[in-house]
Write a protein that holds these residues in place. Structure first.
Motif: not given
Length: 169
Positions: A48-52, A80-93
């Motif tokens: 993920y380019l925009y990982a948490q 949330l990244i599937p099967n992990t406890s970390s996340g990533y940023w998604e962007f709505d426009f």
């Protein structure tokens, strides 16, 4: 008595038609003026380019513009990244549909390019193509297609929102 029977028959007919959809209320009316695209960004290695944690890019540097240069708001949301406890940023426009310029989309499919700026000097382009349609419950895209580098990423029908994953090379 004849008038009474005619009136009663008329009421029964009206009730029959209304029971089959007359005056139907929409739970959630759709409106393409609220259309949008959710973008998830990865690199060719699948990161993920925009990982948490340890992002490859700063989420605050991402901007999205149309072909004319109008900037779109693209607020980030954590997922949330599937099967992990970390996340990533998604962007709505959005909105994808512009009532001042896109009315022809009710007659034919129109296409637009959106320029993604990962950083000030790194850009990418996605293309959306859609045809609008009026329904009982508002307006939708009878077809909404999203392309990246000529490849169809997503096609949705009879809706006004889509989610895509864009792989930056």
């Amino acid at each position: 008595m004849k008038k009474f029977l005619q009136l009663t028959s008329g009421i029964i007919i009206v009730c029959f038609f209304c029971a089959s959809g007359c005056g139907k209320e929409c739970e959630e009316p759709f409106d393409i003026k609220q259309s949008g695209l959710t973008c998830i960004f990865k690199n060719s290695a699948g990161l993920y380019l925009y990982a948490q944690l340890n992002p490859l890019y700063n989420k605050d540097s991402l901007t999205i513009h149309d072909e004319i240069g109008n900037r779109y708001s693209a607020p980030p949301y954590i997922a949330l990244i599937p099967n992990t406890s970390s996340g990533y940023w998604e962007f709505d426009f959005g909105p994808l549909y512009n009532s001042q310029t896109d009315s022809e989309s009710f007659n034919r499919e129109i296409c637009k390019n959106f320029i993604i700026h990962y950083k000030y000097n790194e850009t990418d382009t996605i293309k959306t193509c859609y045809k609008a349609n009026k329904t009982e419950c508002g307006t939708v895209f009878s077809s909404l297609k999203v392309f990246h580098k000529g490849v169809l990423l997503k096609e949705v029908n009879n809706h006004f929102l889509a989610t895509v994953t864009i792989t930056k090379n």
